[in-house]
Write a protein that holds these residues in place. Structure first.
Motif, PDB file in Angstrom:
ATOM      1  N   ASP A 169       0.859  -1.185   0.000  1.00 20.13           N
ATOM      2  CA  ASP A 169       0.000   0.000   0.000  1.00 20.13           C
ATOM      3  C   ASP A 169       0.895   1.235   0.000  1.00 20.13           C
ATOM      4  O   ASP A 169       1.562   1.535   0.989  1.00 20.13           O
ATOM      5  CB  ASP A 169      -0.887  -0.032   1.244  1.00 20.13           C
TER       6      ASP A 169
ATOM      7  N   ARG B  65      -0.102   4.424  -0.568  1.00 20.71           N
ATOM      8  CA  ARG B  65      -0.839   5.677  -0.380  1.00 20.71           C
ATOM      9  C   ARG B  65      -0.196   6.536   0.710  1.00 20.71           C
ATOM     10  O   ARG B  65       0.496   6.032   1.592  1.00 20.71           O
ATOM     11  CB  ARG B  65      -2.292   5.392  -0.011  1.00 20.71           C
TER      12      ARG B  65
ATOM     13  N   ARG C  33      -4.817   7.034   2.928  1.00 16.48           N
ATOM     14  CA  ARG C  33      -5.308   5.861   3.665  1.00 16.48           C
ATOM     15  C   ARG C  33      -6.461   6.239   4.586  1.00 16.48           C
ATOM     16  O   ARG C  33      -7.424   5.495   4.745  1.00 16.48           O
ATOM     17  CB  ARG C  33      -4.170   5.221   4.455  1.00 16.48           C
TER      18      ARG C  33
ATOM     19  N   ILE D  16      -6.416  -1.198   4.102  1.00 19.32           N
ATOM     20  CA  ILE D  16      -6.559  -2.450   3.355  1.00 19.32           C
ATOM     21  C   ILE D  16      -5.953  -3.556   4.202  1.00 19.32           C
ATOM     22  O   ILE D  16      -4.745  -3.554   4.469  1.00 19.32           O
ATOM     23  CB  ILE D  16      -5.868  -2.366   1.991  1.00 19.32           C
TER      24      ILE D  16
ATOM     25  N   ALA E 226      -2.252  -5.482   3.964  1.00 20.21           N
ATOM     26  CA  ALA E 226      -1.296  -4.773   3.111  1.00 20.21           C
ATOM     27  C   ALA E 226      -0.128  -4.251   3.935  1.00 20.21           C
ATOM     28  O   ALA E 226      -0.274  -3.901   5.108  1.00 20.21           O
ATOM     29  CB  ALA E 226      -1.976  -3.619   2.395  1.00 20.21           C
TER      30      ALA E 226
ATOM     31  N   ILE F 280       2.306  -1.232   4.476  1.00 21.71           N
ATOM     32  CA  ILE F 280       2.357   0.191   4.174  1.00 21.71           C
ATOM     33  C   ILE F 280       3.785   0.564   3.783  1.00 21.71           C
ATOM     34  O   ILE F 280       4.735   0.291   4.521  1.00 21.71           O
ATOM     35  CB  ILE F 280       1.886   1.017   5.383  1.00 21.71           C
TER      36      ILE F 280
ATOM     37  N   CYS G 295      -2.343   1.955  -4.815  1.00 22.49           N
ATOM     38  CA  CYS G 295      -2.269   3.341  -4.360  1.00 22.49           C
ATOM     39  C   CYS G 295      -3.672   3.927  -4.486  1.00 22.49           C
ATOM     40  O   CYS G 295      -4.660   3.190  -4.652  1.00 22.49           O
ATOM     41  CB  CYS G 295      -1.246   4.118  -5.181  1.00 22.49           C
TER      42      CYS G 295
ATOM     43  N   SER H  67       0.650   4.166  -8.149  1.00 20.55           N
ATOM     44  CA  SER H  67       1.165   2.795  -8.078  1.00 20.55           C
ATOM     45  C   SER H  67       2.093   2.461  -9.232  1.00 20.55           C
ATOM     46  O   SER H  67       3.042   1.687  -9.078  1.00 20.55           O
ATOM     47  CB  SER H  67       0.001   1.795  -8.060  1.00 20.55           C
TER      48      SER H  67
ATOM     49  N   ALA I 257      -7.053   1.863  -4.597  1.00 16.17           N
ATOM     50  CA  ALA I 257      -7.769   1.466  -3.385  1.00 16.17           C
ATOM     51  C   ALA I 257      -9.287   1.582  -3.518  1.00 16.17           C
ATOM     52  O   ALA I 257     -10.014   0.723  -2.998  1.00 16.17           O
ATOM     53  CB  ALA I 257      -7.263   2.287  -2.204  1.00 16.17           C
TER      54      ALA I 257
END
Length: 390
Positions: free
Chosen positions: A304, A306, A311, A317, A320, A322, A354, A360, A382
């Motif tokens: 992830d 983001r 987020r 998520i 995932a 981070i 992302c 991403s 996401a």
């Protein structure tokens, strides 16, 4: 039947007959294969010299490892004691990256016997507790095999552009850094053939040095665009490790015998002044959220990327990792204590997500440039992932 066999299958084969065992140890830059062979090999094996016996003399015009002539290759095969009806087992000590060249050459030359490769090579033999022989083996009695050439397809340098322009998928078996041009090249110009796709041969292996499972390989090549009804070709630096991708295609259940090898490969291509060269990594495949979930369920690591605000806005998520996309050096450097333990090797399947493709995509491409061979990112990011739960 798989072209691969296990140590147990080799032992059974040896107990019921006398397969011709060929040791093809070779690495770009050494150490010398004959010295390694004398230091320890499977008893009864015959050493095969890749540079001298599995190639013609190299040149800038033809590449570093041109195919041997039919007459020279037949003479070499007879010196190994090879007869037309023999079963051949080939191995090396480097993931079959060299042994695959001989597997392909024998079939290209029309050898009628069975050719198998010891999965895991010499290391698998040693791990099974089997003995090694040292020194030189007695020279075998000369064989009577008759070999020709051209029984498997090849593509020549002048045919490559048309192959790609007509929709052919050209796989590059070199490491990703050499494909992108980011790693110093031993060839005159770094980069790759325009239109080619990076498919590093090392990505065919699991963490234990054995070949990945057939379904894993089939999915890997499918993600690159390989299908049963598409023209596919393979090349590498000099035509050696390209055979490893051909072997992996066969293990995956594709008809590798219809896939042409470009023998001159990049060492020939980059030496010609009139051939174009591209640089930069392969574009990572963009997959939908459902496919991303399937891959994660089967063991892919979900990253992830983001921002904290992203987020918080979209929601976490589950499962995932981070990732700080501005600190990829620390998080994916295998020499760093800060890296994510879940990402065990360059073969670890990775899915990047992302808030959007714009976030991403660059991260996925960065990871490919670092040598990761199975990276995809999620279309719709996401929001698309969460939409599946609604």
């Amino acid at each position: 039947m798989s072209p691969l066999l296990t140590v147990e299958e080799l032992l059974a084969l040896r107990s019921s007959g006398s397969p011709r065992l060929l040791d093809v140890r070779w690495k770009l830059g050494g150490p010398p294969g004959p010295d390694e062979f004398r230091a320890g090999h499977i008893p009864g094996a015959v050493y095969v010299d890749l540079d001298a016996q599995l190639a013609s003399p190299g040149s800038s015009e033809a590449g570093r490892h041109p195919l041997p002539t039919a007459a020279a290759f037949q003479q070499s095969a007879r010196s190994w004691g090879l007869n037309s009806s023999d079963t051949v087992v080939v191995y090396d000590d480097n993931g079959l990256l060299a042994a695959a060249r001989l597997w392909w050459l024998l079939r290209w030359a029309g050898f009628d016997g069975e050719v198998r490769l010891l999965d895991g090579g010499l290391q698998a033999w040693k791990e099974a507790g089997q003995p090694l022989a040292t020194g030189d083996e007695p020279a075998p009695a000369e064989g009577d095999v008759t070999l020709g050439e051209g029984k498997l397809p090849t593509v020549e340098v002048d045919e490559v552009p048309e192959f790609v322009e007509n929709g052919g998928l050209l796989l590059d078996a070199r490491p990703a850094g050499r494909f992108s041009g980011e790693v110093a090249s031993i060839d005159p110009r770094p980069g790759h053939i325009p239109g080619a796709v990076s498919a590093p041969a090392t990505g065919n292996l699991g963490d234990n040095g054995r070949f990945a499972a057939p379904d894993v390989l089939r999915r890997k090549f499918g993600d690159l665009g390989v299908s049963d009804d598409r023209a596919v070709g393979v090349y590498c630096g000099s035509g050696v490790t390209a055979a490893h991708d051909l072997l992996a295609l066969a293990v995956a259940g594709f008809d590798a015998d219809r896939v042409p090898l470009y023998p001159g490969s990049y060492s020939q291509w980059a030496s010609r002044p009139d051939t174009p060269v591209a640089t930069g990594p392969t574009e990572p495949p963009l997959i939908d959220a459902a496919e991303a979930r399937r891959r994660v369920a089967e063991g892919a690591v979900l990253l992830d990327t983001r921002s904290p605000g992203g987020r918080e806005k979209t929601g976490p998520i589950e499962g995932a990792i981070i990732v700080d996309r501005d600190n990829l050096d620390a998080e994916f450097d295998f020499g760093s204590a800060e890296r994510h333990a879940e990402v065990a090797s360059l073969q670890t399947p990775i899915v990047v997500i992302c808030g959007s493709v714009n976030g991403s995509g660059p991260v996925a491409q960065n990871l490919i440039g670092r040598g990761f061979v199975n990276v995809a990112h999620v279309e719709g990011g996401a929001p698309a992932w969460h939409e599946l739960d609604r």
